[in-house]
Write an enzyme that holds these catalytic residues in place. Structure first.
Site, short mmCIF file in Angstrom:
data_model
loop_
_atom_site.label_atom_id
_atom_site.label_comp_id
_atom_site.label_asym_id
_atom_site.label_seq_id
_atom_site.Cartn_x
_atom_site.Cartn_y
_atom_site.Cartn_z
N GLU A 117 -2.94 1.95 -4.08
CA GLU A 117 -2.74 2.74 -2.88
C GLU A 117 -2.41 4.19 -3.23
O GLU A 117 -3.28 5.03 -3.29
CB GLU A 117 -1.71 2.08 -1.97
CG GLU A 117 -2.28 0.74 -1.47
CD GLU A 117 -1.44 0.03 -0.43
OE1 GLU A 117 -0.71 0.70 0.33
OE2 GLU A 117 -1.49 -1.21 -0.37
C1 HEC Z 1 -5.08 2.90 0.29
C2 HEC Z 1 -4.75 2.51 1.64
C3 HEC Z 1 -3.30 2.49 2.06
C4 HEC Z 1 -2.35 3.49 1.95
C5 HEC Z 1 -2.52 4.86 1.31
C6 HEC Z 1 -1.16 2.98 2.60
N1 HEC Z 1 -1.37 1.72 3.09
FE1 HEC Z 1 -0.10 0.62 4.20
N2 HEC Z 1 -1.28 -0.97 3.99
C7 HEC Z 1 -2.52 -0.98 3.38
C8 HEC Z 1 -2.97 -2.36 3.18
C9 HEC Z 1 -4.27 -2.81 2.56
C10 HEC Z 1 -1.93 -3.17 3.72
C11 HEC Z 1 -1.88 -4.70 3.69
C12 HEC Z 1 -1.37 -5.14 2.35
C13 HEC Z 1 -1.01 -6.62 2.31
O1 HEC Z 1 -0.75 -7.20 3.36
O2 HEC Z 1 -0.94 -7.18 1.21
C14 HEC Z 1 -0.91 -2.26 4.23
C15 HEC Z 1 0.24 -2.69 4.90
C16 HEC Z 1 1.17 -1.83 5.48
C17 HEC Z 1 2.23 -2.22 6.39
C18 HEC Z 1 2.52 -3.64 6.87
C19 HEC Z 1 1.94 -3.93 8.23
C20 HEC Z 1 1.95 -5.40 8.56
O3 HEC Z 1 1.68 -5.78 9.70
O4 HEC Z 1 2.18 -6.23 7.67
C21 HEC Z 1 2.93 -1.09 6.71
C22 HEC Z 1 4.11 -0.99 7.66
C23 HEC Z 1 2.32 0.00 5.98
N3 HEC Z 1 1.24 -0.49 5.26
C24 HEC Z 1 2.78 1.31 5.94
C25 HEC Z 1 2.34 2.26 5.00
C26 HEC Z 1 3.05 3.48 4.65
C27 HEC Z 1 4.37 3.92 5.23
C28 HEC Z 1 2.28 4.14 3.72
C29 HEC Z 1 2.61 5.41 2.98
C30 HEC Z 1 3.86 5.43 2.23
C31 HEC Z 1 1.09 3.32 3.50
N4 HEC Z 1 1.18 2.18 4.27
C32 HEC Z 1 0.03 3.68 2.68
C33 HEC Z 1 -3.24 0.13 3.01
C34 HEC Z 1 -2.66 1.37 2.76
#
Ligand code: HEC
Ligand code: HEC
Length: 311
Positions: A117
């Site tokens: 990420e």
């Molecule tokens: C490269 C793409 C990417 C970036 C950049 C990213 N995310 Fe995500 N995010 C994801 C993915 C894919 C998941 C699911 C991962 C899993 O469930 O294993 C996720 C899951 C989440 C969830 C959980 C939602 C749920 O319903 O379970 C949250 C809240 C979240 N991210 C917030 C953030 C925040 C805050 C940042 C920055 C600090 C961020 N993400 C950066 C791709 C990204």
């Protein structure tokens, strides 16, 4: 027999009558911390090569997710599971598809240091923030300044502000009987009677339990083995394979493609998948379109914090 069925139907409707609750109108969160968290959410400073922010994968304003099956992180590495929305994440009982963290506080730091990420180390993040305009802002809010915990706190407070109240369905739940048209009401009834509501309920219409994908008819997974591990990756129990947190259906019209593997490209497709794999209903009938119409009433208002009014 008919009478018994009728009683069953009526009691199940009664049981489910308050199974879904509207999103609260005024979410509680710390405004100053959330404003700082908001700036960080959109800032690429926290990624190792300065190319990504949280918003790269979680588009805001908008769906809080993106519209591809697998998002691209560092060096264009695809994530191994579909990006869920950050909207209303505060109402989920655990975070991530497999529930590997419980709170938004813990969650906030995971993407920062995930090589797929944003890929930065905590030390480097703190150092970068201390050389930036953010140093003073952190010091104004936290005596200890920039730390792992204060970074997590500001992102958490911003995430807490990301709620989408006042969908047409919530207006209906609050007593406006004209908020839904006839087809949408038929869809809501079908959603209850066919059994969708037994897994998708609570304030997030999902997000409050784990369930197996393919509980009635096994699901043929389209992607590599890692993402289908589901809860198994956390517990190591065979029976937890393909078990996921039931996703929220709030704003579902905005977040295609669907499912952990992003394989369903339209609401119609995913409703057909759910009926088959979760309920064992194979025939297609017109209630599918009614359910789709109902699901479209779950789109709420964009969070106030995004319009700048609460900054
Ligand atoms: C490269 C793409 C990417 C970036 C950049 C990213 N995310 Fe995500 N995010 C994801 C993915 C894919 C998941 C699911 C991962 C899993 O469930 O294993 C996720 C899951 C989440 C969830 C959980 C939602 C749920 O319903 O379970 C949250 C809240 C979240 N991210 C917030 C953030 C925040 C805050 C940042 C920055 C600090 C961020 N993400 C950066 C791709 C990204
Ligand atoms: C046995 C529990 C269960 C039942 C019943 C059920 N679902 Fe689901 N639903 C899930 C799970 C688990 C997922 C996630 C599956 C995956 O991603 O592989 C899901 C995913 C979804 C999604 C996609 C969400 C997203 O963000 O990708 C939609 C839409 C949906 N369900 C609607 C319905 C509808 C409509 C019904 C009734 C026809 C229904 N579900 C019945 C458990 C259930």
């Amino acid at each position: 027999m008919l009478k018994e069925l009728l009683v069953l139907l009526i009691t199940s409707q009664f049981l489910f009558s308050d199974a879904i609750t509207p999103i609260p109108l005024n979410p509680d969160y710390d405004k100053e911390k959330a404003a700082l968290g908001k700036s960080l959410f959109f800032d690429q400073i926290l990624s190792i090569d300065g190319s990504r922010s949280c918003a790269s994968c979680h588009h805001l304003p908008g769906s809080g997710a993106d519209n591809i099956a697998f998002s691209l992180g560092m060096s264009n590495h695809a994530t191994s599971i579909n990006t869920p929305t950050v909207l209303n994440a505060r109402f989920n009982f655990v975070q991530f598809w497999n529930g590997r963290v419980e709170t938004l506080h813990e969650q906030a730091l995971v993407p920062l240091f995930n090589p797929k990420e944003m890929g930065e180390s905590i030390e480097a993040s703190i150092e970068k923030l201390n050389k930036s305009k953010y140093k003073e802002k952190f010091e104004n809010l936290f005596p200890e300044g920039v730390t792992k915990d204060s970074i997590a706190q500001v992102i958490e407070e911003f995430e807490k502000a990301l709620t989408t109240p006042n969908s047409r369905f919530d207006k209906y739940l609050r007593g406006d009987e004209y908020a839904l048209n006839e087809q949408e009401l038929r869809g809501y009834k079908a959603f209850q009677n066919q059994g969708c509501i037994s897994c998708h309920n609570g304030v997030n219409i999902g997000g409050n339990m784990y369930q197996k994908m393919g509980i009635m008819i096994p699901y043929d997974h389209t992607v590599d083995a890692t993402s289908i591990e589901g809860r198994y990756a956390v517990t190591g129990r065979q029976r937890d394979k393909a078990v996921f947190k039931v996703p929220t259906l709030r704003n579902i019209d905005l977040t295609a493609p669907y499912l952990h593997d992003g394989s369903a490209t339209s609401l119609r497709d995913v409703v057909i998948d759910m009926r088959e794999h979760q309920l064992g209903i194979l025939e297609e009938d017109k209630s599918i379109d009614d359910i789709v119409a109902f699901l479209k009433t779950l789109t709420g208002e964009s969070p106030k914090i995004l319009s700048g009014t609460s900054e």
